[in-house]
Design an enzyme around this catalytic site. Structure first.
Site, PDB file in Angstrom:
ATOM      1  N   LYS A 190       7.097 -10.688  42.009  1.00  0.00           N
ATOM      2  CA  LYS A 190       5.857 -10.590  41.883  1.00  0.00           C
ATOM      3  C   LYS A 190       5.998 -11.351  40.593  1.00  0.00           C
ATOM      4  O   LYS A 190       6.273 -11.279  39.459  1.00  0.00           O
ATOM      5  CB  LYS A 190       5.246  -9.588  41.177  1.00  0.00           C
ATOM      6  N   GLU A 265      12.721  -5.941  29.814  1.00  0.00           N
ATOM      7  CA  GLU A 265      12.387  -6.351  28.711  1.00  0.00           C
ATOM      8  C   GLU A 265      11.100  -6.567  28.333  1.00  0.00           C
ATOM      9  O   GLU A 265      10.047  -7.084  28.428  1.00  0.00           O
ATOM     10  CB  GLU A 265      13.566  -7.568  29.327  1.00  0.00           C
ATOM     11  N   CYS A 299      10.521 -13.851  24.024  1.00  0.00           N
ATOM     12  CA  CYS A 299      11.020 -12.212  23.468  1.00  0.00           C
ATOM     13  C   CYS A 299      11.259 -12.015  22.554  1.00  0.00           C
ATOM     14  O   CYS A 299      11.050 -11.258  21.606  1.00  0.00           O
ATOM     15  CB  CYS A 299      10.779 -11.551  24.465  1.00  0.00           C
ATOM     16  N   GLU A 399       3.513  -7.606  18.405  1.00  0.00           N
ATOM     17  CA  GLU A 399       3.706  -8.644  19.093  1.00  0.00           C
ATOM     18  C   GLU A 399       2.551  -9.708  18.937  1.00  0.00           C
ATOM     19  O   GLU A 399       1.819  -9.778  20.088  1.00  0.00           O
ATOM     20  CB  GLU A 399       4.642  -8.206  19.813  1.00  0.00           C
TER      21      GLU A 399
HETATM   22  O1  TXE Z   1       1.576  -8.795  29.719  1.00  0.00           O
HETATM   23  P1  TXE Z   1       2.148  -8.108  30.440  1.00  0.00           P
HETATM   24  P2  TXE Z   1       0.625  -9.912  29.128  1.00  0.00           P
HETATM   25  C1  TXE Z   1       3.354  -9.536  25.243  1.00  0.00           C
HETATM   26  C2  TXE Z   1       2.876 -10.171  24.621  1.00  0.00           C
HETATM   27  C3  TXE Z   1       1.807 -10.778  24.953  1.00  0.00           C
HETATM   28  C4  TXE Z   1       1.400  -9.657  25.475  1.00  0.00           C
HETATM   29  C5  TXE Z   1       0.399  -9.398  26.599  1.00  0.00           C
HETATM   30  O2  TXE Z   1       2.546  -9.755  23.744  1.00  0.00           O
HETATM   31  O3  TXE Z   1       0.771 -11.537  24.306  1.00  0.00           O
HETATM   32  O4  TXE Z   1       2.393  -8.628  26.164  1.00  0.00           O
HETATM   33  O5  TXE Z   1       0.972 -10.628  27.816  1.00  0.00           O
HETATM   34  C6  TXE Z   1       2.258  -8.074  35.225  1.00  0.00           C
HETATM   35  N1  TXE Z   1       1.839  -2.771  37.013  1.00  0.00           N
HETATM   36  N2  TXE Z   1       5.108  -9.677  26.604  1.00  0.00           N
HETATM   37  O6  TXE Z   1      -0.979  -9.027  29.324  1.00  0.00           O
HETATM   38  O7  TXE Z   1       0.921  -6.995  30.910  1.00  0.00           O
HETATM   39  C7  TXE Z   1       1.805  -8.946  35.349  1.00  0.00           C
HETATM   40  O8  TXE Z   1       1.455  -9.253  36.272  1.00  0.00           O
HETATM   41  C8  TXE Z   1       2.930  -3.767  37.150  1.00  0.00           C
HETATM   42  C9  TXE Z   1       5.836  -9.816  26.008  1.00  0.00           C
HETATM   43  O9  TXE Z   1       0.797 -10.715  30.491  1.00  0.00           O
HETATM   44  O10 TXE Z   1       3.000  -7.227  30.386  1.00  0.00           O
HETATM   45  C10 TXE Z   1       2.806  -9.907  34.918  1.00  0.00           C
HETATM   46  O11 TXE Z   1       3.517 -10.171  36.588  1.00  0.00           O
HETATM   47  N3  TXE Z   1       2.921  -4.589  36.770  1.00  0.00           N
HETATM   48  C11 TXE Z   1       6.388 -10.346  27.319  1.00  0.00           C
HETATM   49  C12 TXE Z   1       3.743  -9.215  34.107  1.00  0.00           C
HETATM   50  O12 TXE Z   1       3.267  -7.968  34.487  1.00  0.00           O
HETATM   51  C13 TXE Z   1       1.391  -5.331  35.321  1.00  0.00           C
HETATM   52  C14 TXE Z   1       6.056 -12.012  28.235  1.00  0.00           C
HETATM   53  C15 TXE Z   1       3.687  -9.250  32.971  1.00  0.00           C
HETATM   54  O13 TXE Z   1       2.616  -8.829  31.904  1.00  0.00           O
HETATM   55  C16 TXE Z   1       0.314  -4.605  35.668  1.00  0.00           C
HETATM   56  C17 TXE Z   1       4.978 -11.188  28.734  1.00  0.00           C
HETATM   57  C18 TXE Z   1       0.861  -3.345  36.492  1.00  0.00           C
HETATM   58  N4  TXE Z   1      -0.188  -2.720  36.046  1.00  0.00           N
HETATM   59  C19 TXE Z   1       4.505 -10.510  27.808  1.00  0.00           C
HETATM   60  N5  TXE Z   1      -0.097  -5.119  34.888  1.00  0.00           N
HETATM   61  C20 TXE Z   1       8.629 -10.550  27.107  1.00  0.00           C
HETATM   62  N6  TXE Z   1       8.819  -9.473  27.059  1.00  0.00           N
HETATM   63  O14 TXE Z   1       8.864 -11.654  26.916  1.00  0.00           O
HETATM   64  C21 TXE Z   1       0.766  -5.971  34.417  1.00  0.00           C
HETATM   65  N7  TXE Z   1       1.482  -6.287  35.130  1.00  0.00           N
END
Ligand code: TXE
Length: 496
Positions: A190, A265, A299, A399
């Site tokens: 996904k 991660e 990250c 972050e």
């Molecule tokens: O992340 P999400 P977001 C951090 C970074 C950023 C913040 C918000 O600080 O500003 O997160 O970003 C899916 N069940 N990182 O909101 O929500 C979503 O569709 C299952 C750090 O975009 O964590 C996407 O595919 N899945 C990071 C993925 O999760 C769900 C990289 C990441 O989204 C879900 C990105 C749910 N309930 C953001 N809700 C890193 N570690 O590199 C969302 N998703």
């Protein structure tokens, strides 16, 4: 900072129109018929649509993955899987120019970066191709009385769900597809709703390369719909998730139903420590790009730059000089170094933190503004840094995921290490020094999965990386990662 507004490049035919899910080797619309607009973050313009997957689409993708897992694919030999991975490698590399442009249009990272991922992709695929013998059967010596032969199997875990973020899907997908193909698992991925196109095109190319129907499946859509359905699904054996720790917490809860294995991660607030004896010609650009690369949407970004007080003024002056050379703008211009943030939501989030830094008393010493002019419709922020930040300010604790660095002064190594470890996260860290003993002491003491000394952000897929504490658990890359896609099983045979 200099600005890049213009470019001249042929756009791939793949971009545009309505994309579908890949389920069981077929391209299918969402059962609901609904779609999500794809926005180019450099212009704010819609450049196509992706399918909005829900529970029903995830159900059929998981069913397809299960059929493939139990079917012909389970009889593929390690040799066949290795040849397949190498074929995928060749097909992808032949088409990498197109993949790089798609990624740039979809999530904003400049071509300098996305094209540069070609060599990295090659290394990753070669690494996973070398791992196809991991699912082995060992005859293990044992200490039992009697005459037993003990066998230890390592079998693929089954159907793996991959939830991928938007900050680098061209990279992120391989932490699922790579080990799945190497071990004989099947996968349902996904992608993030903000950046799905490069994964969809990769999937298309993987079918062309001969990946059998149902072995890889891609369901696009929102996290709370498709992502949640995947994390909850009773027939998914393992979830590999990369994203925020808040979303990880809901993935952990959702996965409890069938006790899925998890690999998480989750970002960080990584310390990058510059000692007074560091070679500043290397440390300044190294620490700066350790934050600004990919516009800070990384990250492992070393967002807390600890600078020994004796060199603080010089470091700040050099940061100013360095950031003035950075080229920001539309990533399709071939020499752009930093592109836009992914979305209006991320832009708002980053601007909020920049405001907060000023309110909490940090000194804004570089950048701080959204870009205007021809870039005003995109989501661009200047490379920004605050000086005289204290480690308890919000900008040093949360972050930001944007091009925002915090310079935090320190007195001695004990002070630096105490502050560096005063964080909820534990993904990475950096040390800049010419003293071997300082380098060893600091790299041992930093509580993180990776520490870089006199460099930042390099990654070998054969070594891998991962976090501790709120940065998650489970290693990506290396043999350890591959082991996570396998399940051990012991068989005792009484020979008498
Ligand atoms: O992340 P999400 P977001 C951090 C970074 C950023 C913040 C918000 O600080 O500003 O997160 O970003 C899916 N069940 N990182 O909101 O929500 C979503 O569709 C299952 C750090 O975009 O964590 C996407 O595919 N899945 C990071 C993925 O999760 C769900 C990289 C990441 O989204 C879900 C990105 C749910 N309930 C953001 N809700 C890193 N570690 O590199 C969302 N998703």
């Amino acid at each position: 900072m200099t600005v890049r507004e213009t470019f001249d490049i042929a756009l791939p035919a793949f971009v545009g129109g309505a994309k579908k899910h890949l389920i069981g080797g077929q391209w299918v619309d969402s059962q609901s018929g609904e779609r999500i607009e794809v926005i180019n973050p450099a212009t704010g313009e819609a450049i196509g649509q992706i399918a909005r997957g829900t529970v029903a689409d995830v159900d059929s993708a998981v069913a397809a993955a299960r059929r493939a897992f139990e079917g012909e694919w389970s009889r593929w030999t390690p040799h066949q899987r290795r040849k397949l991975l190498l074929k995928v490698h060749d097909v992808l590399l032949d088409n990498f120019g197109e993949l790089a442009v798609i990624e740039t249009l979809d999530m904003g990272a400049p071509l300098l970066r996305t094209r540069g991922l070609k060599e990295w992709t090659s290394q990753v695929l070669q690494f996973y191709a070398s791992q196809t013998n991991a699912a082995t059967i060992e005859s293990a010596p044992n200490s039992l009385p009697g005459n037993f032969m003990t066998l230890k199997h390592r079998a693929p875990v089954g159907v793996v769900g991959g939830i991928i973020p938007w900050n680098g899907p061209l990279i992120g997908q391989w932490w699922i597809f790579g080990p799945a193909l190497a071990t004989g698992c099947t996968a349902v991925v996904k992608p993030a709703e903000d950046a799905s196109l490069s994964i969809l095109r990769t999937a298309e190319l993987m079918l062309e390369a001969g990946v059998p129907e149902g072995v890889i499946n891609v369901v696009t859509g929102y996290g709370r719909e498709a992502g949640q359905a995947l994390a909850e699904h009773g027939d998914v054996d393992r979830i590999a998730f990369t994203g925020s720790y808040q979303t990880a917490q809901s993935v952990i809860r959702a996965s409890a139903g069938n006790i899925k294995r998890l690999q998480l991660e989750l970002g960080g607030k990584s310390p990058d420590i510059v000692f007074a004896d560091a070679d500043l010609d290397k440390a300044v650009p190294g620490a700066a790009m350790g934050v600004y690369t990919n516009s800070g949407q990384v990250c492992v970004a070393g967002t807390r730059i600890f600078v020994q007080r004796a060199i603080q003024d010089e470091f700040v002056e050099r940061m100013k000089a360095f950031t003035s050379t950075i080229r920001v703008g539309n990533g399709l211009a071939p020499d752009t170094q930093l592109g836009p943030l992914i979305s209006q939501r991320q832009l708002d989030r980053v601007m909020h933190y920049i405001d907060l830094g000023g309110q909490e008393g940090a000194r804004l010493s570089g950048g701080g503004k959204r870009l205007g002019g021809k870039l005003a419709s995109g989501f661009f922020v200047e490379p920004t840094f605050f000086d005289d930040v204290s480690n308890d300010m919000t900008i040093a604790r949360e972050e930001i995921f944007g091009p925002v660095a915090s310079i935090i002064p320190f007195d001695d190594i004990e002070d630096a290490l105490r502050l560096a470890n005063d964080t909820a996260y534990g993904l990475a860290g950096g040390v800049w020094t010419q003293n071997l003993s300082t380098a060893h002491k600091a790299s041992r003491a930093i509580k993180a999965g990776t520490v870089w000394v006199n460099c930042y952000g390099v990654l070998d897929p054969a070594i891998g990386f991962g976090g501790t504490r709120m940065s998650g658990y489970g290693w990506k890359g290396s043999r350890e990662h591959v082991e996570g896609f396998l399940s051990p099983k012991a068989v005792y045979i009484n020979l008498d």
